[in-house]
Design a protein around this motif. Structure first.
Motif, PDB file in Angstrom:
ATOM      1  N   ILE A  76       4.940  11.662  -1.519  1.00 33.75           N
ATOM      2  CA  ILE A  76       3.610  10.902  -0.890  1.00 33.75           C
ATOM      3  C   ILE A  76       4.166  10.196  -0.273  1.00 33.75           C
ATOM      4  O   ILE A  76       4.561   9.234  -0.223  1.00 33.75           O
ATOM      5  CB  ILE A  76       2.854  10.366  -1.937  1.00 33.75           C
ATOM      6  CG1 ILE A  76       1.162   9.960  -1.520  1.00 33.75           C
ATOM      7  CG2 ILE A  76       3.100   9.380  -2.435  1.00 33.75           C
ATOM      8  CD1 ILE A  76       0.086   9.843  -2.870  1.00 33.75           C
ATOM      9  N   SER A  77       2.688  10.054   1.217  1.00 30.14           N
ATOM     10  CA  SER A  77       3.058   8.729   2.300  1.00 30.14           C
ATOM     11  C   SER A  77       1.706   8.182   2.368  1.00 30.14           C
ATOM     12  O   SER A  77       1.003   8.371   2.140  1.00 30.14           O
ATOM     13  CB  SER A  77       4.632   8.768   2.810  1.00 30.14           C
ATOM     14  OG  SER A  77       4.054   9.242   3.677  1.00 30.14           O
ATOM     15  N   ARG A  78       1.616   6.747   3.243  1.00 35.75           N
ATOM     16  CA  ARG A  78       0.397   6.645   3.389  1.00 35.75           C
ATOM     17  C   ARG A  78       0.534   5.744   5.050  1.00 35.75           C
ATOM     18  O   ARG A  78       1.840   4.912   4.922  1.00 35.75           O
ATOM     19  CB  ARG A  78      -0.248   5.255   2.804  1.00 35.75           C
ATOM     20  CG  ARG A  78       1.100   3.666   2.609  1.00 35.75           C
ATOM     21  CD  ARG A  78       0.187   3.144   1.658  1.00 35.75           C
ATOM     22  NE  ARG A  78       1.062   1.816   1.771  1.00 35.75           N
ATOM     23  CZ  ARG A  78       2.125   1.687   0.885  1.00 35.75           C
ATOM     24  NH1 ARG A  78       2.272   2.048  -0.190  1.00 35.75           N
ATOM     25  NH2 ARG A  78       2.805  -0.155   1.506  1.00 35.75           N
ATOM     26  N   ASP A  79       0.309   5.774   5.668  1.00 34.21           N
ATOM     27  CA  ASP A  79      -0.019   4.888   6.674  1.00 34.21           C
ATOM     28  C   ASP A  79      -1.432   4.175   6.499  1.00 34.21           C
ATOM     29  O   ASP A  79      -2.660   4.285   7.437  1.00 34.21           O
ATOM     30  CB  ASP A  79       0.084   5.588   7.828  1.00 34.21           C
ATOM     31  CG  ASP A  79      -0.333   4.697   9.059  1.00 34.21           C
ATOM     32  OD1 ASP A  79      -1.012   3.926   9.596  1.00 34.21           O
ATOM     33  OD2 ASP A  79      -0.009   5.570  10.225  1.00 34.21           O
ATOM     34  N   ASN A  80      -1.071   2.602   6.741  1.00 34.81           N
ATOM     35  CA  ASN A  80      -2.252   1.898   6.136  1.00 34.81           C
ATOM     36  C   ASN A  80      -3.533   1.710   7.677  1.00 34.81           C
ATOM     37  O   ASN A  80      -4.485   1.040   7.018  1.00 34.81           O
ATOM     38  CB  ASN A  80      -2.197   0.362   6.177  1.00 34.81           C
ATOM     39  CG  ASN A  80      -1.118   0.234   4.176  1.00 34.81           C
ATOM     40  OD1 ASN A  80      -1.412   1.277   3.806  1.00 34.81           O
ATOM     41  ND2 ASN A  80      -0.658  -0.594   3.899  1.00 34.81           N
ATOM     42  N   ALA A  81      -2.809   1.967   8.780  1.00 32.10           N
ATOM     43  CA  ALA A  81      -3.328   1.361   9.882  1.00 32.10           C
ATOM     44  C   ALA A  81      -4.188   2.550  10.386  1.00 32.10           C
ATOM     45  O   ALA A  81      -5.185   2.280  10.829  1.00 32.10           O
ATOM     46  CB  ALA A  81      -2.294   1.539  11.422  1.00 32.10           C
ATOM     47  N   LYS A  82      -3.593   3.707   9.654  1.00 26.23           N
ATOM     48  CA  LYS A  82      -5.341   4.745   9.771  1.00 26.23           C
ATOM     49  C   LYS A  82      -5.213   5.106   8.157  1.00 26.23           C
ATOM     50  O   LYS A  82      -6.360   6.569   8.169  1.00 26.23           O
ATOM     51  CB  LYS A  82      -4.246   6.457   9.850  1.00 26.23           C
ATOM     52  CG  LYS A  82      -3.524   6.267  11.571  1.00 26.23           C
ATOM     53  CD  LYS A  82      -2.626   7.122  11.995  1.00 26.23           C
ATOM     54  CE  LYS A  82      -1.925   7.411  12.767  1.00 26.23           C
ATOM     55  NZ  LYS A  82      -0.743   8.741  13.636  1.00 26.23           N
ATOM     56  N   ASN A  83      -5.296   4.905   7.548  1.00 25.08           N
ATOM     57  CA  ASN A  83      -6.578   4.763   6.676  1.00 25.08           C
ATOM     58  C   ASN A  83      -5.960   6.094   5.596  1.00 25.08           C
ATOM     59  O   ASN A  83      -7.017   7.073   5.593  1.00 25.08           O
ATOM     60  CB  ASN A  83      -7.830   4.589   6.394  1.00 25.08           C
ATOM     61  CG  ASN A  83      -8.038   2.438   6.643  1.00 25.08           C
ATOM     62  OD1 ASN A  83      -7.318   2.120   5.494  1.00 25.08           O
ATOM     63  ND2 ASN A  83      -9.466   2.511   7.269  1.00 25.08           N
ATOM     64  N   THR A  84      -4.926   6.446   6.111  1.00 28.38           N
ATOM     65  CA  THR A  84      -4.213   7.867   5.645  1.00 28.38           C
ATOM     66  C   THR A  84      -3.121   8.264   4.375  1.00 28.38           C
ATOM     67  O   THR A  84      -2.023   7.270   4.722  1.00 28.38           O
ATOM     68  CB  THR A  84      -4.241   8.691   6.925  1.00 28.38           C
ATOM     69  OG1 THR A  84      -5.287   8.441   8.045  1.00 28.38           O
ATOM     70  CG2 THR A  84      -3.479   9.989   6.527  1.00 28.38           C
ATOM     71  N   VAL A  85      -3.286   8.937   3.959  1.00 32.11           N
ATOM     72  CA  VAL A  85      -1.896   9.177   2.833  1.00 32.11           C
ATOM     73  C   VAL A  85      -1.585  10.267   2.750  1.00 32.11           C
ATOM     74  O   VAL A  85      -2.576  11.288   3.006  1.00 32.11           O
ATOM     75  CB  VAL A  85      -2.737   8.597   1.586  1.00 32.11           C
ATOM     76  CG1 VAL A  85      -3.148  10.028   1.265  1.00 32.11           C
ATOM     77  CG2 VAL A  85      -1.148   8.946   0.759  1.00 32.11           C
ATOM     78  N   TYR A  86      -0.263  10.930   2.761  1.00 34.92           N
ATOM     79  CA  TYR A  86      -0.103  12.211   3.338  1.00 34.92           C
ATOM     80  C   TYR A  86       0.620  12.642   1.690  1.00 34.92           C
ATOM     81  O   TYR A  86       1.247  11.903   1.167  1.00 34.92           O
ATOM     82  CB  TYR A  86       1.225  12.356   4.296  1.00 34.92           C
ATOM     83  CG  TYR A  86       0.697  11.920   5.430  1.00 34.92           C
ATOM     84  CD1 TYR A  86       0.525   9.572   6.058  1.00 34.92           C
ATOM     85  CD2 TYR A  86      -0.499  12.696   6.562  1.00 34.92           C
ATOM     86  CE1 TYR A  86       0.561   9.614   6.853  1.00 34.92           C
ATOM     87  CE2 TYR A  86      -0.587  12.037   7.357  1.00 34.92           C
ATOM     88  CZ  TYR A  86      -0.202  10.353   7.902  1.00 34.92           C
ATOM     89  OH  TYR A  86      -0.837   9.890   8.857  1.00 34.92           O
TER      90      TYR A  86
END
Length: 128
Positions: A70-80
């Protein structure tokens, strides 16, 4: 309100990989956790993985450690959710979930009732 939109599900052969994405929108996000659950036909919804908005800690169900990331991109408010070495028993509808957090530390809740918002789900099918 928080809206969650998942993408990335599909059909894959045993041993293959898929990457799920979940984008959150609807308000300003501060302290929160996002996670993935899955539900196979006739079974209860189960915790897969989760991550908080800050820090490096990630949480997994034991059977998925080493295969899922699991990972996240806070700038995009997205989790993968990167899923590798997929097995037929991974076949399920995968749901993205969101909860407001009061702490950045310690174990993360794993019960579905602990999460306040849910995506519509994305089907993952692993053929043998």
């Amino acid at each position: 309100q928080v809206q969650l939109v998942e993408s990335g599900g599909g059909l894959v052969q045993t041993g293959g990989s898929l990457r799920l994405s979940c984008a959150a929108s609807g308000r300003t996000f501060s302290s929160y956790a996002m996670g993935w659950f899955r539900q196979a036909p006739g079974k209860e919804r189960e915790f897969v993985s989760a991550i908080r908005w800050t820090g490096s800690s990630t949480f997994y169900t034991d059977s998925m450690k080493g295969r899922f990331t699991i990972s996240r991109d806070n700038a995009k408010n997205t989790v993968y959710l990167q899923m590798n070495s997929l097995k037929p028993e991974d076949t399920a509808v995968y749901y993205c979930a969101f909860r407001d957090e009061t702490t950045a530390w310690g174990p993360i809740p794993r019960g579905p009732s602990e999460y306040h918002y849910w995506g519509q789900g994305t089907q993952v099918t692993v053929s043998s």
